[in-house]
Design an enzyme around this catalytic site. Structure first.
Site, PDB file in Angstrom:
ATOM      1  N   LYS A  39       0.821  -1.207   0.000  1.00 19.61           N
ATOM      2  CA  LYS A  39       0.000   0.000   0.000  1.00 19.61           C
ATOM      3  C   LYS A  39       0.856   1.259   0.000  1.00 19.61           C
ATOM      4  CE  LYS A  39      -2.710   2.759   3.257  1.00 19.61           C
ATOM      5  NZ  LYS A  39      -1.634   3.730   3.540  1.00 19.61           N
ATOM      6  N   ASN A  40       1.841   1.314   0.911  1.00 18.95           N
ATOM      7  CA  ASN A  40       2.622   2.535   1.054  1.00 18.95           C
ATOM      8  C   ASN A  40       3.453   2.842  -0.178  1.00 18.95           C
ATOM      9  OD1 ASN A  40       1.614   3.049   3.613  1.00 18.95           O
ATOM     10  ND2 ASN A  40       3.237   1.926   4.651  1.00 18.95           N
ATOM     11  N   ARG A  91      -4.240  10.297   3.611  1.00 17.75           N
ATOM     12  CA  ARG A  91      -2.999  10.979   3.943  1.00 17.75           C
ATOM     13  C   ARG A  91      -2.062  11.063   2.743  1.00 17.75           C
ATOM     14  NH1 ARG A  91      -0.516  14.774   6.960  1.00 17.75           N
ATOM     15  NH2 ARG A  91       1.721  14.404   7.041  1.00 17.75           N
ATOM     16  N   CYS A 126      -5.785   8.453   8.457  1.00 16.71           N
ATOM     17  CA  CYS A 126      -5.948   8.060   9.852  1.00 16.71           C
ATOM     18  C   CYS A 126      -5.519   9.185  10.783  1.00 16.71           C
ATOM     19  CB  CYS A 126      -5.115   6.810  10.161  1.00 16.71           C
ATOM     20  SG  CYS A 126      -5.692   5.325   9.338  1.00 16.71           S
ATOM     21  N   ARG A 176       0.257  15.587  12.414  1.00 16.41           N
ATOM     22  CA  ARG A 176       1.044  15.155  11.266  1.00 16.41           C
ATOM     23  C   ARG A 176       1.434  16.382  10.463  1.00 16.41           C
ATOM     24  NH1 ARG A 176      -1.983   9.902   8.741  1.00 16.41           N
ATOM     25  NH2 ARG A 176      -0.115   8.705   9.095  1.00 16.41           N
ATOM     26  N   PRO A 177       2.372  17.178  10.948  1.00 15.87           N
ATOM     27  CA  PRO A 177       2.722  18.424  10.282  1.00 15.87           C
ATOM     28  C   PRO A 177       3.389  18.188   8.941  1.00 15.87           C
ATOM     29  CG  PRO A 177       4.303  17.941  12.012  1.00 15.87           C
ATOM     30  CD  PRO A 177       3.209  16.918  12.134  1.00 15.87           C
ATOM     31  N   ILE A 178       3.261  19.156   8.036  1.00 14.09           N
ATOM     32  CA  ILE A 178       3.939  19.052   6.744  1.00 14.09           C
ATOM     33  C   ILE A 178       4.991  20.152   6.609  1.00 14.09           C
ATOM     34  CG2 ILE A 178       1.963  17.928   5.638  1.00 14.09           C
ATOM     35  CD1 ILE A 178       1.444  20.626   4.217  1.00 14.09           C
ATOM     36  N   ASP A 179       5.500  20.637   7.747  1.00 14.92           N
ATOM     37  CA  ASP A 179       6.489  21.713   7.693  1.00 14.92           C
ATOM     38  C   ASP A 179       7.758  21.283   6.971  1.00 14.92           C
ATOM     39  OD1 ASP A 179       6.714  20.056  10.108  1.00 14.92           O
ATOM     40  OD2 ASP A 179       8.439  21.302  10.597  1.00 14.92           O
ATOM     41  N   GLN A 180       8.165  20.010   7.121  1.00 11.63           N
ATOM     42  CA  GLN A 180       9.370  19.546   6.431  1.00 11.63           C
ATOM     43  C   GLN A 180       9.137  19.427   4.921  1.00 11.63           C
ATOM     44  OE1 GLN A 180      12.473  19.102   8.213  1.00 11.63           O
ATOM     45  NE2 GLN A 180      11.112  20.271   9.548  1.00 11.63           N
ATOM     46  N   ASP A 230       3.702   1.105  12.011  1.00 10.44           N
ATOM     47  CA  ASP A 230       2.465   0.513  11.504  1.00 10.44           C
ATOM     48  C   ASP A 230       2.239  -0.910  12.011  1.00 10.44           C
ATOM     49  OD1 ASP A 230       1.669   2.749  10.155  1.00 10.44           O
ATOM     50  OD2 ASP A 230       2.131   2.010   8.147  1.00 10.44           O
ATOM     51  N   VAL A 250       7.309   7.447  16.803  1.00  9.76           N
ATOM     52  CA  VAL A 250       7.031   8.183  15.562  1.00  9.76           C
ATOM     53  C   VAL A 250       5.871   9.152  15.743  1.00  9.76           C
ATOM     54  CG1 VAL A 250       6.417   7.957  13.119  1.00  9.76           C
ATOM     55  CG2 VAL A 250       7.944   6.269  14.189  1.00  9.76           C
ATOM     56  N   ARG A 282      -9.160   0.179   3.675  1.00 11.04           N
ATOM     57  CA  ARG A 282      -8.245   1.134   3.048  1.00 11.04           C
ATOM     58  C   ARG A 282      -6.905   0.501   2.720  1.00 11.04           C
ATOM     59  NH1 ARG A 282      -6.584   5.012   6.695  1.00 11.04           N
ATOM     60  NH2 ARG A 282      -5.153   5.502   4.993  1.00 11.04           N
TER      61      ARG A 282
END
Length: 425
Positions: A22-23, A93, A117, A122-126, A307, A329, A399
């Protein structure tokens, strides 16, 4: 609406074939936006997240043709939109990867923050740090991320934390940038390597994927081709833990044993037996074996996968003694513990630490799948438990797992999906 009903207490025995990852799939599908020719993806898992991502691409103008349920042709030659449908992207996500792919294709993107999920911030600053380093201006306006560059130019990017999402996104944006991009403190997960292998097969120049430094030399264009997705490390790990938890004997086909080493090591430490072959792995529990308490920490690859944390905690819930699980994590990934406690588990959570006092057995009851991997853990709990377990909110499970209950049935599990008749009209 549906639920899964399990009658527990049966050993799992037999052979199961693991589906595509999936990933990896949700990183490679948006990468097709960088290519104006047909990309054939094989070994795609037949799951909701993949279907949703293909719908997002179709909505943007891509031609998507199913060859069979696990093979799809994607042609993005006619994609003109740089603004994916918010109603679709809000459901997963992985939709954040569209930002990097669309920046790489159009030098611009307008996208709503991704869904998926919910187990903590879950920041997206990076991600944004990486895009800005490549020359894009990024801002959040009217609830959407706006990213635009006159042109993308390679840069040295050091991530403050190891982040799979930002590593994928910057790889996608940098593939067609001018010059070389060097990503340091990069994530090393198997699906990062699979994405790099896919892009290289289509003409990209990426070195170092799987290490903490990835070097990308931009190319002007990519070409189409055929690529097969790697086996799913997390699905395989889930069946490995289920086999041990149910004291069975299960052989998994279509796996890469090296990807499973952190899981294998902890199962063997607990007392299960693991045998590795070229592309399969066997997990079994000898008659009369006694499991031992263990401690583990969920960390970025090659550490124990986050996971797999809910599945391992579920297994340990009936192992004598006190085991511990530390989440390294995510901020809040122990929400499922309340469901295990409904089944009789003795688990306390202190921040990112779960303290698991083993009980003799779990008892079947009605529980919820609070997220995708927690849903898999509830299935394992139901298979372990005495009596009948009913799992609700199973849309989370769909999913990420293909034919999940059917695979357990073939291993001897008493598990079925049933319709829930609503009392409200």
């Amino acid at each position: 609406m549906e639920k899964i009903v399990i009658k527990g207490g049966k050993k799992l025995n037999g052979t199961v074939t693991i589906s595509g990852a999936k990933n990896a799939a949700v990183a490679i599908i948006p990468a097709c936006l960088l290519i104006n020719e047909v990309c054939r993806l094989e070994n795609l898992p037949d799951i909701k997240d993949v279907k949703l991502f293909l719908d997002i691409l179709k909505n943007m103008g891509a031609e998507v043709t199913y060859v069979d349920k696990n093979t799809v042709d994607i042609n993005c030659a006619n994609v003109q939109s740089y603004e994916p449908d918010e109603a679709l992207t809000a459901k997963m996500r992985g939709s954040s990867y569209l930002i990097g792919a669309l920046l790489g294709r159009f030098n611009r993107c307008v996208a709503a923050p991704p869904g998926g999920c919910d187990f903590g911030t879950r920041p997206i600053d990076q991600h944004l740090k990486g895009f800005r380093a490549l020359g894009a201006e990024c801002e959040l306006a009217y609830g959407k991320i706006h990213a635009e560059a006159e042109k993308l130019v390679g840069a040295n990017i050091y991530f403050d934390v190891i982040t799979v999402g930002a590593t994928v996104n910057v790889m996608l944006a940098a593939v067609r940038a001018e010059g070389m991009t060097i990503i340091e403190n990069a994530a090393k997960e198997p699906h990062i390597v699979d994405l790099a292998n896919f892009l290289n097969a289509m003409g990209a120049k990426i070195r170092g994927a799987g290490t903490d430094t990835i070097k990308i030399t931009g190319v002007k264009q990519l070409h189409g081709g055929v690529y097969s997705i790697i086996p799913d490390q997390i699905e395989a790990g889930t069946f490995m833990i289920a086999a041990a938890a149910c004291r069975g004997d299960v052989t998994l086909n279509n796996v890469i044993p090296r990807h499973l080493e952190p899981i294998s090591a902890k199962l063997m430490e607990a007392g299960a037996k693991v045998e590795e072959f070229d592309d399969k792995i066997r997990v079994y529990v000898p008659e009369g074996a006694v499991f031992k308490k263990i401690n583990f920490i969920a960390l970025p690859y090659p550490g124990f996968p986050t996971d797999m944390q809910p599945q391992m905690v579920t297994f340990l819930s009936t192992v004598d003694g006190t085991s511990t699980a530390r989440e390294g994590v995510w901020d809040d990934r122990f929400r499922y513990v309340a469901e295990l406690k409904r089944m009789g588990a003795d688990i306390s959570v202190e921040g990112k630490l779960a303290i698991i006092n083993g009980v003799p057995r779990l008892m079947g009851t009605s529980v919820r799948a609070t997220d995708l991997r927690a849903g898999a853990a509830m299935i394992i709990a139901g298979l372990m438990a005495d009596g009948v377990t009913e799992i609700n909110d199973i849309h989370h499970i769909d999913r990420g797992y293909e034919n999940f209950e059917d695979k357990f049935i073939r291993l001897g599990g008493d598990i079925r999906r049933v319709q829930v008749v609503s009392e409200f009209y």
